[in-house]
Design a protein around this motif. Structure first.
Motif, PDB file in Angstrom:
ATOM      1  N   TRP A  68       0.838  -1.207   0.000  1.00 22.76           N
ATOM      2  CA  TRP A  68       0.000   0.000   0.000  1.00 22.76           C
ATOM      3  C   TRP A  68       0.878   1.264   0.000  1.00 22.76           C
ATOM      4  N   MET A 113      -1.572   9.005   5.531  1.00 22.71           N
ATOM      5  CA  MET A 113      -1.731   7.640   6.058  1.00 22.71           C
ATOM      6  C   MET A 113      -1.990   7.676   7.557  1.00 22.71           C
ATOM      7  N   TRP A 114      -2.687   6.633   8.034  1.00 23.60           N
ATOM      8  CA  TRP A 114      -3.048   6.542   9.452  1.00 23.60           C
ATOM      9  C   TRP A 114      -1.809   6.658  10.347  1.00 23.60           C
ATOM     10  N   GLU A 115      -0.683   6.107   9.873  1.00 21.98           N
ATOM     11  CA  GLU A 115       0.503   5.976  10.718  1.00 21.98           C
ATOM     12  C   GLU A 115       1.189   7.306  11.005  1.00 21.98           C
ATOM     13  N   ASN A 167     -11.407   8.449  -2.819  1.00 24.58           N
ATOM     14  CA  ASN A 167     -11.170   7.063  -3.227  1.00 24.58           C
ATOM     15  C   ASN A 167     -12.141   6.732  -4.355  1.00 24.58           C
ATOM     16  N   ARG A 169     -13.840   3.880  -6.300  1.00 26.55           N
ATOM     17  CA  ARG A 169     -14.053   2.454  -6.029  1.00 26.55           C
ATOM     18  C   ARG A 169     -15.295   1.959  -6.765  1.00 26.55           C
ATOM     19  N   LYS A 171     -17.491  -0.097  -5.808  1.00 28.10           N
ATOM     20  CA  LYS A 171     -18.669  -0.224  -4.931  1.00 28.10           C
ATOM     21  C   LYS A 171     -19.261   1.136  -4.567  1.00 28.10           C
ATOM     22  N   LYS A 174     -15.599   7.513  -2.422  1.00 28.30           N
ATOM     23  CA  LYS A 174     -15.625   8.098  -1.077  1.00 28.30           C
ATOM     24  C   LYS A 174     -14.815   9.380  -1.082  1.00 28.30           C
ATOM     25  N   TRP A 178      -9.819  14.471   6.778  1.00 29.18           N
ATOM     26  CA  TRP A 178      -9.106  13.885   7.924  1.00 29.18           C
ATOM     27  C   TRP A 178      -8.746  14.986   8.919  1.00 29.18           C
ATOM     28  N   LYS A 218     -10.870  -2.457  11.904  1.00 29.21           N
ATOM     29  CA  LYS A 218     -12.204  -3.037  11.697  1.00 29.21           C
ATOM     30  C   LYS A 218     -12.095  -4.451  11.140  1.00 29.21           C
TER      31      LYS A 218
HETATM   32  P1  MGP Z   1      -9.053   2.192   1.523  1.00 27.85           P
HETATM   33  O1  MGP Z   1      -8.277   2.395   0.266  1.00 27.85           O
HETATM   34  O2  MGP Z   1      -9.065   3.302   2.495  1.00 27.85           O
HETATM   35  O3  MGP Z   1     -10.559   1.801   1.252  1.00 27.85           O
HETATM   36  O4  MGP Z   1      -8.451   0.944   2.301  1.00 27.85           O
HETATM   37  P2  MGP Z   1     -11.257   0.734   0.278  1.00 27.85           P
HETATM   38  O5  MGP Z   1     -10.359   0.319  -0.849  1.00 27.85           O
HETATM   39  O6  MGP Z   1     -12.592   1.265  -0.072  1.00 27.85           O
HETATM   40  O7  MGP Z   1     -11.431  -0.527   1.238  1.00 27.85           O
HETATM   41  P3  MGP Z   1     -12.388  -0.711   2.489  1.00 27.85           P
HETATM   42  O8  MGP Z   1     -11.621  -1.628   3.392  1.00 27.85           O
HETATM   43  O9  MGP Z   1     -12.618   0.627   3.125  1.00 27.85           O
HETATM   44  O10 MGP Z   1     -13.658  -1.323   1.998  1.00 27.85           O
HETATM   45  C1  MGP Z   1      -8.150  -0.276   1.680  1.00 27.85           C
HETATM   46  C2  MGP Z   1      -6.937  -0.887   2.332  1.00 27.85           C
HETATM   47  O11 MGP Z   1      -5.785  -0.072   2.039  1.00 27.85           O
HETATM   48  C3  MGP Z   1      -6.968  -0.977   3.845  1.00 27.85           C
HETATM   49  O12 MGP Z   1      -7.645  -2.118   4.311  1.00 27.85           O
HETATM   50  C4  MGP Z   1      -5.492  -1.050   4.150  1.00 27.85           C
HETATM   51  O13 MGP Z   1      -5.005  -2.330   3.884  1.00 27.85           O
HETATM   52  C5  MGP Z   1      -4.890  -0.087   3.113  1.00 27.85           C
HETATM   53  N1  MGP Z   1      -4.796   1.272   3.681  1.00 27.85           N
HETATM   54  C6  MGP Z   1      -5.659   2.281   3.542  1.00 27.85           C
HETATM   55  N2  MGP Z   1      -5.200   3.357   4.230  1.00 27.85           N
HETATM   56  C7  MGP Z   1      -5.851   4.659   4.292  1.00 27.85           C
HETATM   57  C8  MGP Z   1      -4.035   3.005   4.811  1.00 27.85           C
HETATM   58  C9  MGP Z   1      -3.113   3.701   5.646  1.00 27.85           C
HETATM   59  O14 MGP Z   1      -3.263   4.868   5.989  1.00 27.85           O
HETATM   60  N3  MGP Z   1      -2.022   3.003   6.035  1.00 27.85           N
HETATM   61  C10 MGP Z   1      -1.819   1.693   5.657  1.00 27.85           C
HETATM   62  N4  MGP Z   1      -0.740   1.067   6.092  1.00 27.85           N
HETATM   63  N5  MGP Z   1      -2.681   1.035   4.855  1.00 27.85           N
HETATM   64  C11 MGP Z   1      -3.785   1.682   4.450  1.00 27.85           C
END
Ligand code: MGP
Length: 229
Positions: A68, A113-115, A167, A169, A171, A174, A178, A218
């Motif tokens: 990612w 990113m979350w981190e 995002n 997607r 489905k 979004k 933040w 989650k």
């Molecule tokens: P997404 O891209 O935010 O949403 O996260 P998506 O594709 O709609 O999926 P859903 O799970 O919300 O239905 C998808 C995946 O990307 C997450 O499950 C993580 O594996 C990875 N990911 C997303 N974010 C925002 C981060 C992040 O900030 N840090 C890391 N390490 N992985 C992330």
């Protein structure tokens, strides 16, 4: 390039429209036309309009052979109205991106990113769009979101804003804003209420705020809302 003092820009949309680089020419001030050597150029013609913050635009392309983090790329940074429009006009609208792609606009120094230290205690106001809205609303909502950020539209609560993400997607797309600390209820509520107004989301349509902690840990497909407006 010369810049003037940073100002909070209200009514940024109309302000910026007249500041688009392609709409501005070099003019010689009245009374100077006969003597080009002493011509004075109006500073408005060349001074860029500084933003309160410098911003970085990121692009995410979902390449399954990479992690990612490796899929996340910095596109460019800007700190003036004109440089924002130059970048905005140059790139694809979200509705033209492929599935799995994201744009993120974050304050300089905060990774999307979350981190990141400035995100890890935070969360996001999340708008989930119906499939039909990609055609009707996605690009308009994203532009309005960008303008809310760079125009610091949430008064003092703007300090809590870290960035925004779109995002794309299959489905349903979004868009999220933040913020840095999910315990800052007042700032979060101000941002949520004003954001909803800016996008003209009807009062009865609720949007929710979720902590990154909950989102990242989650197990099912939904995350509980800490707040909603
Ligand atoms: P997404 O891209 O935010 O949403 O996260 P998506 O594709 O709609 O999926 P859903 O799970 O919300 O239905 C998808 C995946 O990307 C997450 O499950 C993580 O594996 C990875 N990911 C997303 N974010 C925002 C981060 C992040 O900030 N840090 C890391 N390490 N992985 C992330």
């Amino acid at each position: 390039m010369a810049t003037s003092e940073p100002v909070r820009v209200s009514g940024l949309l109309s302000f910026t429209a007249s500041s688009r680089p392609e709409m501005r020419g070099t003019e010689i001030e009245e009374g100077c036309a006969d003597s080009p050597t002493t011509a004075v150029t109006n500073p408005e013609q060349y001074i860029k309009h500084p933003l309160q913050n410098r911003w970085a635009l990121w692009y995410f392309k979902n390449d399954k052979s990479k992690s990612w983090t490796e899929n996340l790329r910095l596109i460019s940074k800007f700190d003036t109205v004109e440089d924002f429009w130059a970048l905005y006009n140059h790139i694809q609208q979200p509705s033209k991106l492929g599935f799995g792609c994201d744009y993120s606009l974050f304050k300089d120094g905060i990774k999307p990113m979350w981190e990141d230290d400035r995100n890890k205690l935070g969360g996001r106001w999340l708008m989930t769009l119906g499939k039909q809205q990609r055609h009707n609303d996605l690009d308009r909502y994203w532009m309005e979101t960008l303008l809310c950020l760079i125009g610091e539209s949430f008064d003092e609560a703007s300090e809590d804003v870290c960035g925004a993400v779109v995002n794309v997607r299959p489905k349903g797309d979004k868009i999220s804003i933040w913020t840095g600390n999910c315990q800052n209820r007042d700032a979060i509520m101000t941002i949520g209420q004003q954001y909803k107004e800016r996008l003209s989301i009807p009062g009865k349509t609720l949007i929710g705020y979720q902590s990154h902690d909950d989102t990242s840990s989650k197990s099912g497909s939904t995350t509980k809302n800490m707040y909603s407006v």
